[in-house]
Design an enzyme around this catalytic site. Structure first.
Site, mmCIF file in Angstrom:
data_model
loop_
_atom_site.group_PDB
_atom_site.id
_atom_site.type_symbol
_atom_site.label_atom_id
_atom_site.label_comp_id
_atom_site.label_asym_id
_atom_site.label_seq_id
_atom_site.Cartn_x
_atom_site.Cartn_y
_atom_site.Cartn_z
ATOM 1 N N THR A 102 0.846 -1.201 0.000
ATOM 2 C CA THR A 102 0.000 0.000 0.000
ATOM 3 C C THR A 102 0.880 1.249 0.000
ATOM 4 O OG1 THR A 102 -1.700 -1.193 1.152
ATOM 5 C CG2 THR A 102 -1.683 1.181 1.499
ATOM 6 N N ARG A 130 -14.423 -6.530 -1.377
ATOM 7 C CA ARG A 130 -14.001 -6.072 -0.046
ATOM 8 C C ARG A 130 -13.579 -4.603 -0.084
ATOM 9 N NH1 ARG A 130 -8.615 -5.438 1.962
ATOM 10 N NH2 ARG A 130 -8.470 -5.585 4.224
ATOM 11 N N ASP A 133 -9.637 -0.427 4.898
ATOM 12 C CA ASP A 133 -9.449 0.805 5.679
ATOM 13 C C ASP A 133 -8.995 1.958 4.788
ATOM 14 O OD1 ASP A 133 -7.016 -0.903 5.438
ATOM 15 O OD2 ASP A 133 -6.074 0.892 6.264
ATOM 16 N N THR A 153 -1.177 1.940 6.862
ATOM 17 C CA THR A 153 -1.038 0.709 6.079
ATOM 18 C C THR A 153 -0.987 -0.474 7.040
ATOM 19 O OG1 THR A 153 0.477 -0.562 4.695
ATOM 20 C CG2 THR A 153 1.470 1.180 5.996
ATOM 21 N N GLY A 154 -1.439 -1.637 6.572
ATOM 22 C CA GLY A 154 -1.400 -2.816 7.425
ATOM 23 C C GLY A 154 -2.705 -3.573 7.350
ATOM 24 N N HIS A 155 -2.988 -4.347 8.389
ATOM 25 C CA HIS A 155 -4.160 -5.227 8.388
ATOM 26 C C HIS A 155 -5.454 -4.411 8.493
ATOM 27 C CE1 HIS A 155 -6.977 -8.282 10.039
ATOM 28 N NE2 HIS A 155 -6.389 -8.985 9.089
ATOM 29 N N GLY A 156 -6.115 -4.244 7.342
ATOM 30 C CA GLY A 156 -7.241 -3.336 7.227
ATOM 31 C C GLY A 156 -8.374 -3.555 8.208
HETATM 32 N N1 ASP Z 1 -4.615 -1.767 4.602
HETATM 33 C C1 ASP Z 1 -4.654 -2.492 3.345
HETATM 34 C C2 ASP Z 1 -5.856 -3.408 3.334
HETATM 35 O O1 ASP Z 1 -6.221 -3.960 4.329
HETATM 36 C C3 ASP Z 1 -3.439 -3.330 3.073
HETATM 37 C C4 ASP Z 1 -2.096 -2.702 3.359
HETATM 38 O O2 ASP Z 1 -1.993 -1.595 3.858
HETATM 39 O O3 ASP Z 1 -1.086 -3.359 3.074
HETATM 40 O O4 ASP Z 1 -6.393 -3.611 2.286
#
Ligand code: ASP
Length: 244
Positions: A102, A130, A133, A153-156
């Site tokens: 991301t 889907r 975030d 960024t990370g686990h949405g």
């Molecule tokens: N936040 C993003 C999602 O969950 C993925 C990411 O930031 O790597 O889609």
């Protein structure tokens, strides 16, 4: 006001072989966005330009490099917010196949206005349709001239539960420094929900905050003629920028 533009190239378990491309990509985007600010451009224009550059970079999980959903298609999420009016422009789009990070950018311009933008292909093998975030103001992106700007960024799914971008700004509003607020809120999320995350923050005074609980996150920002960047924990590298 001395303008600042800070970008990230996604938090995650980035493989060693990908590190050079990620660093190259975030530096390029940070320099291009900063140039806009230096020439009197707005924070909104600068974050948009920085994110566009990273969307065109196939080493990032956004735009051309987006991961695939369960049907093998690309569905992308993005949001952008202006801190002076609290207005958002966001969206969802569908395009071509690719691979992974991301991307995001936050900026403060010479008039003291703030903006934030985030763009993603989402999570590999995600359900069709889907929303992440990244498309949600307050979770993946937030900018308020009275406080600061954040891109996540990370686990949405975890980020959404924590309303993370907004949570970091609330902590700054209560008096925390940008760096401290970023680090502590990310750690709290990871501790509670056991998923990793990363963020970049700029406060209304131009202080930066960079944090991630994942293995790596590429980031870069330019201030005056120096670019600062890193991808590992506790790594801050810098170089003088020579104007071409
Ligand atoms: N936040 C993003 C999602 O969950 C993925 C990411 O930031 O790597 O889609």
């Amino acid at each position: 006001m001395e303008p600042v533009l800070l970008v990230h190239g996604g938090a995650g378990d980035i493989r060693d072989s990908r590190v050079p491309d990620k660093i190259k990509g975030v530096k390029l985007a940070a320099k291009a966005g900063y140039k806009i600010l230096k020439n009197g451009g707005t924070a909104l224009d600068a974050v948009e330009a920085a994110v566009r550059i990273m969307e065109d970079d196939e080493s990032m999980n956004a735009g051309r490099g987006s991961v695939l959903n369960l049907d093998g298609e690309v569905e992308m999420d993005a949001s952008i917010m202006e801190g002076s009016t609290l207005s958002e422009i966001g969206g969802k789009d569908v395009e071509n196949p690719g691979e992974v990070g991301t991307v995001g950018a936050v900026a403060i311009d010479s008039k003291g206005h703030l903006a934030a933008a985030t763009s993603t292909g989402g999570i590999n093998g995600k359900m069709v349709g889907r929303s992440s975030d990244t498309s949600l103001i307050g979770s993946g992106t937030y900018a308020d001239d009275e406080i600061g700007a954040v891109s996540i960024t990370g686990h949405g799914d975890s980020i959404i539960k924590f309303y993370l971008a907004h949570a970091i700004l609330k902590d700054i509003e209560k008096g925390s420094e940008a760096q401290e607020a970023t680090r502590s809120i990310l750690e709290k999320m990871t501790e509670q929900l056991k998923n990793t995350v990363g963020a970049i923050t700029i406060s209304k005074t131009g202080e930066v905050g960079i944090g991630f609980t994942s293995k790596r996150m590429g980031w870069a920002y330019q201030k005056a003629d120096t670019i600062f960047f890193g991808i590992e924990h506790d790594e801050v590298r810098s170089e003088k920028v020579v104007d071409e």
